[in-house]
Design a protein around this motif. Structure first.
Motif, mmCIF file in Angstrom:
data_model
loop_
_atom_site.group_PDB
_atom_site.id
_atom_site.type_symbol
_atom_site.label_atom_id
_atom_site.label_comp_id
_atom_site.label_asym_id
_atom_site.label_seq_id
_atom_site.Cartn_x
_atom_site.Cartn_y
_atom_site.Cartn_z
ATOM 1 N N VAL A 41 0.943 -1.160 0.100
ATOM 2 C CA VAL A 41 -0.096 0.003 -0.156
ATOM 3 C C VAL A 41 1.056 1.206 -0.027
ATOM 4 O O VAL A 41 1.886 1.197 0.593
ATOM 5 C CB VAL A 41 -0.877 0.103 1.131
ATOM 6 C CG1 VAL A 41 -0.396 -0.068 2.426
ATOM 7 C CG2 VAL A 41 -2.013 1.123 1.047
ATOM 8 N N ARG A 42 0.519 2.136 -0.688
ATOM 9 C CA ARG A 42 1.160 3.409 -1.012
ATOM 10 C C ARG A 42 0.302 4.620 -0.542
ATOM 11 O O ARG A 42 -0.807 4.436 -0.562
ATOM 12 C CB ARG A 42 1.741 3.759 -2.200
ATOM 13 C CG ARG A 42 2.929 2.376 -2.780
ATOM 14 C CD ARG A 42 3.217 2.624 -4.416
ATOM 15 N NE ARG A 42 4.057 1.459 -4.673
ATOM 16 C CZ ARG A 42 4.495 1.470 -6.002
ATOM 17 N NH1 ARG A 42 3.948 2.535 -6.612
ATOM 18 N NH2 ARG A 42 5.101 0.552 -6.227
ATOM 19 N N GLY A 43 0.856 5.976 -0.127
ATOM 20 C CA GLY A 43 0.167 7.029 -0.177
ATOM 21 C C GLY A 43 0.893 8.124 0.105
ATOM 22 O O GLY A 43 2.153 7.960 0.545
ATOM 23 N N PHE A 81 4.722 7.209 2.066
ATOM 24 C CA PHE A 81 4.976 6.062 2.921
ATOM 25 C C PHE A 81 4.767 4.840 1.923
ATOM 26 O O PHE A 81 4.142 4.886 0.879
ATOM 27 C CB PHE A 81 4.101 5.823 4.015
ATOM 28 C CG PHE A 81 2.697 5.845 3.776
ATOM 29 C CD1 PHE A 81 2.134 4.448 3.494
ATOM 30 C CD2 PHE A 81 1.764 6.800 3.517
ATOM 31 C CE1 PHE A 81 0.760 4.554 3.082
ATOM 32 C CE2 PHE A 81 0.639 6.921 3.270
ATOM 33 C CZ PHE A 81 -0.033 5.624 3.112
ATOM 34 N N ARG A 82 5.269 3.567 2.257
ATOM 35 C CA ARG A 82 5.203 2.415 1.602
ATOM 36 C C ARG A 82 5.195 1.292 2.521
ATOM 37 O O ARG A 82 6.348 1.192 3.208
ATOM 38 C CB ARG A 82 5.891 2.396 0.450
ATOM 39 C CG ARG A 82 6.194 1.175 -0.699
ATOM 40 C CD ARG A 82 7.377 1.074 -1.428
ATOM 41 N NE ARG A 82 7.369 -0.026 -2.187
ATOM 42 C CZ ARG A 82 8.209 -0.312 -3.317
ATOM 43 N NH1 ARG A 82 9.338 0.467 -3.248
ATOM 44 N NH2 ARG A 82 8.282 -1.319 -4.095
ATOM 45 N N VAL A 83 4.111 0.289 2.332
ATOM 46 C CA VAL A 83 4.189 -0.679 3.474
ATOM 47 C C VAL A 83 4.073 -1.926 2.585
ATOM 48 O O VAL A 83 3.066 -2.099 1.680
ATOM 49 C CB VAL A 83 2.931 -0.639 4.443
ATOM 50 C CG1 VAL A 83 2.866 -1.905 5.187
ATOM 51 C CG2 VAL A 83 3.036 0.616 5.282
ATOM 52 N N ALA A 116 -1.982 -1.230 -3.731
ATOM 53 C CA ALA A 116 -3.067 -0.354 -3.242
ATOM 54 C C ALA A 116 -2.646 1.121 -3.092
ATOM 55 O O ALA A 116 -1.590 1.160 -2.567
ATOM 56 C CB ALA A 116 -3.951 -0.722 -2.145
ATOM 57 N N ASN A 117 -3.114 2.078 -3.788
ATOM 58 C CA ASN A 117 -2.577 3.532 -3.408
ATOM 59 C C ASN A 117 -3.803 4.192 -3.049
ATOM 60 O O ASN A 117 -4.996 4.443 -3.752
ATOM 61 C CB ASN A 117 -2.309 4.071 -4.960
ATOM 62 C CG ASN A 117 -1.597 5.341 -4.555
ATOM 63 O OD1 ASN A 117 -1.851 6.500 -3.733
ATOM 64 N ND2 ASN A 117 -0.636 5.776 -5.608
ATOM 65 N N VAL A 118 -3.657 4.763 -1.669
ATOM 66 C CA VAL A 118 -4.547 5.546 -0.974
ATOM 67 C C VAL A 118 -4.726 6.953 -1.002
ATOM 68 O O VAL A 118 -5.491 7.847 -0.732
ATOM 69 C CB VAL A 118 -4.677 5.169 0.545
ATOM 70 C CG1 VAL A 118 -4.993 3.716 0.971
ATOM 71 C CG2 VAL A 118 -3.184 5.412 1.031
ATOM 72 N N GLY A 119 -3.674 7.122 -2.022
ATOM 73 C CA GLY A 119 -3.385 8.632 -2.332
ATOM 74 C C GLY A 119 -3.289 9.714 -1.299
ATOM 75 O O GLY A 119 -2.439 9.264 -0.340
ATOM 76 N N ARG A 120 -3.552 10.942 -1.262
ATOM 77 C CA ARG A 120 -3.302 11.963 -0.292
ATOM 78 C C ARG A 120 -4.207 11.840 1.103
ATOM 79 O O ARG A 120 -5.726 11.713 0.872
ATOM 80 C CB ARG A 120 -3.389 13.446 -0.743
ATOM 81 C CG ARG A 120 -2.529 13.788 -1.815
ATOM 82 C CD ARG A 120 -2.716 14.906 -2.614
ATOM 83 N NE ARG A 120 -3.185 16.092 -1.834
ATOM 84 C CZ ARG A 120 -2.078 17.104 -1.374
ATOM 85 N NH1 ARG A 120 -0.979 16.659 -1.983
ATOM 86 N NH2 ARG A 120 -2.629 18.147 -0.726
ATOM 87 N N LEU A 121 -3.617 11.536 2.073
ATOM 88 C CA LEU A 121 -4.292 11.313 3.200
ATOM 89 C C LEU A 121 -4.262 12.686 4.102
ATOM 90 O O LEU A 121 -2.882 12.958 4.524
ATOM 91 C CB LEU A 121 -3.943 10.099 4.211
ATOM 92 C CG LEU A 121 -4.150 8.638 3.600
ATOM 93 C CD1 LEU A 121 -3.440 7.809 4.583
ATOM 94 C CD2 LEU A 121 -5.542 8.722 3.455
ATOM 95 N N THR A 122 -4.916 13.467 4.294
ATOM 96 C CA THR A 122 -4.996 14.620 5.045
ATOM 97 C C THR A 122 -5.274 14.647 6.705
ATOM 98 O O THR A 122 -6.397 13.674 6.923
ATOM 99 C CB THR A 122 -6.056 15.626 4.373
ATOM 100 O OG1 THR A 122 -7.264 15.178 4.520
ATOM 101 C CG2 THR A 122 -5.572 16.054 3.008
#
Length: 826
Positions: A41-43, A81-83, A116-122
């Motif tokens: 997962v990335r973001g 980040f990248r898990v 999976a890319n969750v994009g920008r997490l604010t």
């Protein structure tokens, strides 16, 4: 106890080795470990208000609907980040950072879509002023960065009473019985407080740290290879003590008091206040440490055929003490949204004493008694130091675009008086007779003025430039007066050993450091350029010894994130050791009747080029770090020992100084940490190194030695309110030029009991319970063999009480200001 300590060392190393062999901390919904998957997962994590990335935000991944932590990561400087290692399934991701509310997002990994890319997490900033809002963040006990290791104080020393106790619990750092600080066995280390060089050193610094409560220490940074941004003094590197800043809203403070007996105690009180733009923090500490010092100085002289000529047996019985009062105060005032004016004051009043009686027996080569007498010594010293720093900082964007400047002034006045007498005893004694009297008086005043400007600018994502200038000027005036009464009849005559000198030194330096991230790499390169000059002048003859030199200090660091749990790093730096005034002063200075220092005003500074590698593996149970290092020192300042010298009519051993050709040392550090919840938290370290000194073609002085040391620090929570901590240190025998140090070891045990949560506590610290705190040196040549041994009376049991009121000081993260609408200064 020793078996327990050795067993704990083995447990730490075994646990670290187990972590190295273990897979990164990804687990399936079942409790048993399974092979990791290919999913990830990335973001990117950003601030909702400013859209700025949030560096070092924490990311936790769990199987959806379950509480068990599966994997995690820390955001890079650009917020990414990248898990990795996830198997197909549905997960919940939680992003957190101190001062922000958490953000939760669900995502799915499948064989068809493994990434999976969750994009920008604010993240939304939490209004810390609102009552009832509590933001907590679990930070690692050890933080590994490209150029340093940072140890959180409350993890490495949860039972510590003062800052000296905290330092002594940090891996690779040692605090001896006198409070002197060393790194990897080297006392030539620069100690900083909040990034500024400490204004005092040696035993005076030790007393100062003992009066600073542990509750105000946030972390200790160990920097073996500092970048070009930092002053290059300190051949072993830098130890930076980071204090908690900006007390929470309102009034807070604490009181600490500890004592072993009437002659050994310390106490402190601190008050913090923050309201609106004003932040105040003050600490007042007192310290007294008086202890017995016993030992021997035995020497044997030989003729040309190595047959004994004479023996001198000296038994020492005395008391040495240090006491002081220290006042620290910081006043910060926020002038606007971007500007903060800071003022820092340090006032130190200190004193020391050394009172001893040395019993001498002079023997012939056949060990027949020739004479017996006592030498009495009474030293009293006092000093006052004032240090003031005014700094102005403008923050365009926190940690990304900052400009700061500061001016620092320091002045110290020292006064020392010593009386020495010879008193016959035995058959030669006359009641009340005193012979060969000597009075020494030292009056010294030192001043230092420094000005510094630092500028930081992020040029692009993961690229940062740091640059600045620092100018330093130092002045020292020192008068040394020696009077002699050879017959003990009150006829005092000024000795030709009396002298006075002035010492001026100026250093101008400019630096630049560029940091760049590239994929899994973090890179840093820097260069510092200095122009320095000094002038050592003897007052009586107006003889001057001016020296000017230019120096370049490159630095570099590379860190490669092999995975979230494994980092590789390499670093390089160049450091300097400028000779001290004692090494420069050509007048003889006796430190006892048989040993004398003679300085060399033409000494050049030492330069050390240091290269260090590192492999760090972090896991669920702790971390393991291996750090091989190599150091090459040129212009080595080493002692030259003349065992057959005659000065002031005395047969003495003289110690002078000379720049030798070179010195090389290499070795490795192995440090491990272990965390088994509340049952056990521990740190273990082993340091092995070899030092080779080449005297060059003009000197036969040299050394070739291997030594090693180990230390262990373990903490267990016996009950929710009772903590037991133990520390053990051992250094193997070590060769030096012309001699050998015997092995050393020290143990400390602390039992701490909380009385009212974290508000108050009482602790019992047992220092050196096995009475092993002693020093032994054997040195000599074909003319003489000398054995010196001292026991410093470190053994004691301290009872300490601590009380805190209000909200304890805590670190508040600097706010990230929104970018201005137009370029330029707002």
């Amino acid at each position: 106890m020793r078996r327990l300590l050795l067993a704990l060392i083995g447990l730490l190393i075994a646990a670290g080795a187990h972590d190295l062999a273990a897979q990164a901390p990804a687990r399936s919904p079942a409790t048993a470990p399974v092979p990791a998957g290919n999913g990830e997962v990335r973001g990117i994590i950003v601030d909702l208000a400013s859209s700025a990335p949030i560096s070092r935000a924490s990311v936790a991944v769990r199987v959806k609907g379950q509480a068990q932590l599966l994997a995690g990561a820390i955001a890079t400087p650009d917020g990414a980040f990248r898990v990795q290692g996830l198997r197909p399934g549905t997960y919940t991701l939680r992003a957190t950072y101190l001062g922000f509310g958490p953000r939760v997002a669900d995502f799915t990994v499948s064989d068809a879509a493994p990434i999976a890319n969750v994009g920008r997490l604010t993240l939304t900033r939490v209004a810390v002023e609102l009552e009832g809002v509590a933001v907590k963040e679990e930070r690692a006990a050890v933080t590994i960065e490209p150029d340093r290791n940072a140890y959180r104080a409350k993890d490495v020393a949860p039972a510590a009473s003062n800052a000296s106790d905290v330092l002594d619990a940090v891996p690779s750092v040692q605090v001896d019985a006198d409070g002197k600080v060393s790194l990897r066995g080297n006392e030539n280390v620069a100690v900083q407080i909040n990034g500024r060089p400490s204004p005092i050193r040696g035993a005076q610094l030790g007393a100062y740290l003992k009066s600073m409560p542990a509750s105000v220490v946030d972390r200790v940074e160990v920097i073996p290879n500092p970048s070009a941004r930092y002053d290059p003094e300190g051949m072993a590197g830098i130890i930076n003590i980071v204090l908690k800043q900006n007390a929470d809203l309102g009034l807070s403070g604490g009181v600490t008091a500890g004592a072993a007996n009437a002659e050994r105690f310390n106490g402190s009180g601190n008050v913090g206040y923050q309201s609106g733009p004003l932040t105040l923090f003050t600490n007042l500490g007192i310290n007294k440490d008086e202890r017995p010092v016993v030992g021997i100085n035995d020497r044997e002289r030989f003729d040309a055929l190595s047959a004994p000529l004479s023996f001198t047996e000296q038994d020492i019985d005395g008391r040495a003490g240090n006491h002081g009062v220290n006042l620290n105060a910081t006043v910060d005032y926020r002038l606007g949204k971007r500007d903060v004016l800071s003022n820092a004051f340090i006032v130190n009043r200190r004193g020391s004493s050394d009172v001893s009686a040395s019993a001498y027996s002079e023997l012939g080569g056949d060990r027949a008694l020739l004479a017996r007498y006592d030498r009495l010594r009474d030293l009293r010293a006092t000093g006052t130091m004032f240090d003031y720093t005014m700094a102005l900082k403008r923050t365009f964007e926190a940690r990304k675009h900052e400009l700061s400047g500061e001016v620092r002034f320091n002045q110290a006045n020292d006064d020392e008086r010593t009386a020495l007498w010879k008193q016959p005893n035995g058959a030669d004694a006359t009641s009340g007779s005193l012979l060969d009297g000597e009075r020494d008086a030292v009056d010294a005043r030192s001043r230092q003025l420094a000005a510094q400007v630092d500028y930081t600018r992020t040029l692009a994502p993961r690229r940062k430039l740091e640059t600045g200038y620092k100018g330093t000027a130092r002045w020292l005036d020192r008068d040394y007066r020696v009077s002699r009464d050879a017959l003990g009849n009150g006829d005092w005559v000024v000795s030709n050993l009396s002298n006075a000198f002035t010492f001026d030194e100026k250093v101008n330096a400019a630096y630049g450091v560029l940091s760049q991230g590239a994929g899994k790499f973090e890179l840093q390169a820097g260069l510092r350029a200095e122009i320095a000059s000094r002038d050592f002048t003897l007052a009586a003859s107006a003889t001057s010894y001016p020296v000017s030199y230019r120096s370049l200090f490159p630095s570099g660091a590379v860190m490669y994130n092999l995975s979230d749990a494994t980092q590789l790093k390499a670093s390089y730096s160049r450091r300097i050791r400028r000779p001290g005034t004692q090494e420069l002063n050509p007048f003889p200075t006796f430190f006892d009747v048989q040993n004398v220092f003679i300085g060399n005003p033409r000494l050049d500074p030492e330069y050390t080029d240091a290269l260090e590698l590192g492999v760090t593996r972090a896991g669920a149970l702790g971390s393991l770090q291996v750090s091989p290092f190599y150091r090459h020192t040129s212009n080595v300042i080493r002692v030259l020992i003349n065992t057959a010298d005659v000065i002031d009519g005395r047969d003495v051993t003289s110690v002078s100084f000379q720049n030798l050709a070179a010195s090389n040392s290499w070795g490795t550090d192995l440090n491990g940490s272990l965390r088994l919840g509340k049952r056990l938290t521990g740190f273990a370290g082993v340091n092995v190194f070899k030092m080779v000194t080449d005297g060059g073609s003009t000197s036969a002085v040299g050394s070739d030695a291997v030594t090693w040391s180990t230390r262990l620090n373990g903490t267990t929570e016996i009950t929710p309110n009772t903590i037991l901590q133990a520390m053990y240190f051992y250094r193997a025998p070590m060769k030096i030029e012309g001699g050998r140090f015997a092995s050393m070891q020290m143990t400390n045990v602390v039992l701490k009991r909380k009385i009212d949560g974290d508000r108050s506590s009482v602790s019992l610290r047992v220092t050196d319970p096995f009475n092993t705190g002693r020093m032994r040196i054997q040195a000599g040549d074909e003319n003489i063999n000398q054995i010196t041994e001292r026991s410093f009376g470190a053994r004691a049991a301290y009872l300490t009480f601590q009380y805190n009121y209000g909200q304890a000081p805590r670190v508040r993260q600097p706010q990230q200001e929104p970018q201005p609408q137009q370029a330029g200064f707002p």
